[in-house]
Write a protein that holds these residues in place. Sequence first.
Motif, mmCIF file in Angstrom:
data_model
loop_
_atom_site.group_PDB
_atom_site.id
_atom_site.type_symbol
_atom_site.label_atom_id
_atom_site.label_comp_id
_atom_site.label_asym_id
_atom_site.label_seq_id
_atom_site.Cartn_x
_atom_site.Cartn_y
_atom_site.Cartn_z
ATOM 1 N N ARG A 74 0.812 -1.223 0.000
ATOM 2 C CA ARG A 74 0.000 0.000 0.000
ATOM 3 C C ARG A 74 0.842 1.268 0.000
ATOM 4 O O ARG A 74 0.477 2.260 -0.629
ATOM 5 C CB ARG A 74 -0.928 0.023 1.220
ATOM 6 N N HIS A 75 1.952 1.244 0.758
ATOM 7 C CA HIS A 75 2.682 2.502 0.984
ATOM 8 C C HIS A 75 4.140 2.480 0.509
ATOM 9 O O HIS A 75 4.747 3.541 0.355
ATOM 10 C CB HIS A 75 2.654 2.866 2.476
ATOM 11 N N GLY A 76 4.705 1.289 0.364
ATOM 12 C CA GLY A 76 6.084 1.187 -0.119
ATOM 13 C C GLY A 76 7.134 1.649 0.870
ATOM 14 O O GLY A 76 8.320 1.727 0.529
ATOM 15 N N ARG A 77 6.731 1.977 2.103
ATOM 16 C CA ARG A 77 7.717 2.390 3.104
ATOM 17 C C ARG A 77 7.107 2.332 4.510
ATOM 18 O O ARG A 77 5.883 2.292 4.658
ATOM 19 C CB ARG A 77 8.228 3.798 2.844
ATOM 20 N N ILE A 78 7.949 2.344 5.504
ATOM 21 C CA ILE A 78 7.502 2.482 6.899
ATOM 22 C C ILE A 78 8.492 3.413 7.589
ATOM 23 O O ILE A 78 9.696 3.134 7.647
ATOM 24 C CB ILE A 78 7.454 1.125 7.630
ATOM 25 N N ASP A 79 7.985 4.531 8.062
ATOM 26 C CA ASP A 79 8.865 5.515 8.704
ATOM 27 C C ASP A 79 8.949 5.328 10.209
ATOM 28 O O ASP A 79 9.990 5.585 10.814
ATOM 29 C CB ASP A 79 8.366 6.931 8.374
ATOM 30 N N VAL A 80 7.833 4.923 10.818
ATOM 31 C CA VAL A 80 7.770 4.791 12.286
ATOM 32 C C VAL A 80 7.076 3.478 12.630
ATOM 33 O O VAL A 80 5.991 3.199 12.109
ATOM 34 C CB VAL A 80 6.969 5.960 12.914
ATOM 35 N N LEU A 81 7.715 2.689 13.478
ATOM 36 C CA LEU A 81 7.068 1.481 14.006
ATOM 37 C C LEU A 81 6.959 1.630 15.519
ATOM 38 O O LEU A 81 7.980 1.862 16.188
ATOM 39 C CB LEU A 81 7.904 0.231 13.676
ATOM 40 N N VAL A 82 5.748 1.510 16.047
ATOM 41 C CA VAL A 82 5.553 1.554 17.502
ATOM 42 C C VAL A 82 5.057 0.186 17.957
ATOM 43 O O VAL A 82 3.931 -0.223 17.633
ATOM 44 C CB VAL A 82 4.547 2.649 17.921
ATOM 45 N N ASN A 83 5.900 -0.523 18.690
ATOM 46 C CA ASN A 83 5.528 -1.833 19.235
ATOM 47 C C ASN A 83 4.886 -1.617 20.594
ATOM 48 O O ASN A 83 5.577 -1.472 21.612
ATOM 49 C CB ASN A 83 6.768 -2.720 19.347
ATOM 50 N N ASN A 84 3.551 -1.576 20.587
ATOM 51 C CA ASN A 84 2.796 -1.246 21.800
ATOM 52 C C ASN A 84 1.983 -2.428 22.337
ATOM 53 O O ASN A 84 1.686 -2.472 23.524
ATOM 54 C CB ASN A 84 1.863 -0.063 21.491
ATOM 55 N N ALA A 85 1.616 -3.386 21.489
ATOM 56 C CA ALA A 85 0.746 -4.494 21.933
ATOM 57 C C ALA A 85 1.384 -5.185 23.136
ATOM 58 O O ALA A 85 2.575 -5.503 23.121
ATOM 59 C CB ALA A 85 0.536 -5.488 20.799
ATOM 60 N N GLY A 86 0.592 -5.394 24.173
ATOM 61 C CA GLY A 86 1.134 -6.052 25.366
ATOM 62 C C GLY A 86 0.020 -6.577 26.237
ATOM 63 O O GLY A 86 -1.108 -6.087 26.198
ATOM 64 N N ALA A 106 5.539 -14.388 24.583
ATOM 65 C CA ALA A 106 5.231 -14.502 23.147
ATOM 66 C C ALA A 106 4.663 -13.198 22.588
ATOM 67 O O ALA A 106 5.016 -12.782 21.485
ATOM 68 C CB ALA A 106 4.243 -15.644 22.907
ATOM 69 N N VAL A 107 3.791 -12.544 23.348
ATOM 70 C CA VAL A 107 3.183 -11.300 22.851
ATOM 71 C C VAL A 107 4.135 -10.118 23.075
ATOM 72 O O VAL A 107 4.475 -9.380 22.148
ATOM 73 C CB VAL A 107 1.826 -11.034 23.554
ATOM 74 N N ASN A 108 4.569 -9.935 24.325
ATOM 75 C CA ASN A 108 5.293 -8.700 24.674
ATOM 76 C C ASN A 108 6.699 -8.654 24.087
ATOM 77 O O ASN A 108 7.141 -7.592 23.646
ATOM 78 C CB ASN A 108 5.395 -8.564 26.191
ATOM 79 N N LEU A 109 7.397 -9.793 24.115
ATOM 80 C CA LEU A 109 8.799 -9.764 23.661
ATOM 81 C C LEU A 109 8.954 -10.326 22.254
ATOM 82 O O LEU A 109 9.440 -9.640 21.360
ATOM 83 C CB LEU A 109 9.676 -10.541 24.653
ATOM 84 N N LYS A 110 8.493 -11.549 22.039
ATOM 85 C CA LYS A 110 8.691 -12.122 20.698
ATOM 86 C C LYS A 110 7.863 -11.367 19.664
ATOM 87 O O LYS A 110 8.308 -11.175 18.523
ATOM 88 C CB LYS A 110 8.376 -13.620 20.662
ATOM 89 N N GLY A 111 6.670 -10.894 20.059
ATOM 90 C CA GLY A 111 5.854 -10.117 19.125
ATOM 91 C C GLY A 111 6.594 -8.878 18.643
ATOM 92 O O GLY A 111 6.626 -8.588 17.437
ATOM 93 N N ALA A 112 7.203 -8.153 19.573
ATOM 94 C CA ALA A 112 7.970 -6.953 19.190
ATOM 95 C C ALA A 112 9.164 -7.348 18.328
ATOM 96 O O ALA A 112 9.495 -6.670 17.343
ATOM 97 C CB ALA A 112 8.423 -6.202 20.441
ATOM 98 N N TRP A 113 9.815 -8.467 18.686
ATOM 99 C CA TRP A 113 10.977 -8.932 17.905
ATOM 100 C C TRP A 113 10.567 -9.291 16.472
ATOM 101 O O TRP A 113 11.253 -8.931 15.509
ATOM 102 C CB TRP A 113 11.609 -10.145 18.614
ATOM 103 N N LEU A 114 9.432 -9.977 16.329
ATOM 104 C CA LEU A 114 8.949 -10.337 14.985
ATOM 105 C C LEU A 114 8.681 -9.082 14.151
ATOM 106 O O LEU A 114 9.023 -9.025 12.959
ATOM 107 C CB LEU A 114 7.661 -11.167 15.085
ATOM 108 N N MET A 115 8.056 -8.081 14.779
ATOM 109 C CA MET A 115 7.752 -6.825 14.076
ATOM 110 C C MET A 115 9.058 -6.132 13.665
ATOM 111 O O MET A 115 9.188 -5.641 12.535
ATOM 112 C CB MET A 115 6.925 -5.898 14.975
ATOM 113 N N CYS A 116 10.022 -6.089 14.586
ATOM 114 C CA CYS A 116 11.308 -5.428 14.287
ATOM 115 C C CYS A 116 12.042 -6.156 13.167
ATOM 116 O O CYS A 116 12.682 -5.535 12.317
ATOM 117 C CB CYS A 116 12.198 -5.397 15.532
#
Length: 244
Positions: A74-86, A106-116
């Motif tokens: 959709r956007h071809g880029r990501i400028d800011v990622l906020v890993n907030n789910a917890g 799994a949610v708080n740590l691995k979830g953020a790691w997967l997103m990063c």
Amino acid sequence: MHPRIALITGAARGIGRAIAERLAADGCRVVLSDMDGSAGLATATAIGSAAEFHPCDVADEAQVRALFHTVQQRHGRIDVLVNNAGITRDAMIWKMSSADFDQVIAVNLKGAWLMCREAAPIMRAQRSGRIINIASRGWLGNAGQSNYGPSKGGIVSLTRVLALELGRSEVLVNAVAPGAIDTPMLQAMEPQASERLREAQPTRSFGAAEDVAQAVSFLADPRTRFITGQTIYVDGGKSIGAGV
Ligand SMILES: NC(=O)c1ccc[n+]([C@@H]2O[C@H](COP(=O)([O-])OP(=O)(O)OC[C@H]3O[C@@H](n4cnc5c(N)ncnc54)[C@H](O)[C@@H]3O)[C@@H](O)[C@H]2O)c1
């Protein structure tokens, strides 16, 4: 100039919603994500034309990959990622199930790691980007949180490691560690317990979700440069420890 694309997890409600509202007000196109599809859609609709919603459970590797694929298409880029789910699953260790330990990690740590992991190659190729991880003052230690505390300590460490790995690509990685924030969770406490908590605050007050969003806005701002690997406490001074 294209608007900055900001992807926020756990954005349906609470602190994530306040972050999405603030980054939209700052001029970003906000891509909200949450595992709660109907609440996420309602929040994006309430924010208006600057917002869109895509469901994703951050603990599910395939869903995280699919989310990044969609955002890239959709956007071809990501400028800011906020890993907030917890999440929290509190209990003293002698009463805590290993399932509750695993789920919080799994949610708080691995979830953020997967997103990063998905964001890193995109931001490296852009030679720009901001990753902001929502930790917690609780990583310093709260009884009853032998799952949540280590998950957030892991977030502080992940932030420092990724700041080293991505610094040369001009990608800045920081964490925000909220303390007692006035959310439904806090409002559900016994009045006496919440009063004791308030008295233990150097400021004698609780924070608001908007106070956390303010720190995220600062770290996401293109004018904020040369700060990486840091954890900013938004906790009314509670992390100072002694001398209350
Ligand atoms: N509220 C506080 O006082 C406080 C203090 C310190 C840190 N934090 C942290 O701030 C963040 C937000 O907290 P909050 O109080 O707004 O929580 P909240 O429970 O109000 O909202 C969390 C959101 O994350 C979503 N979510 C949960 N699991 C998910 C998953 N696997 N994938 C995608 N989305 C998921 C939920 O659906 C919800 O919309 C969390 O990381 C929390 O640990 C909160």
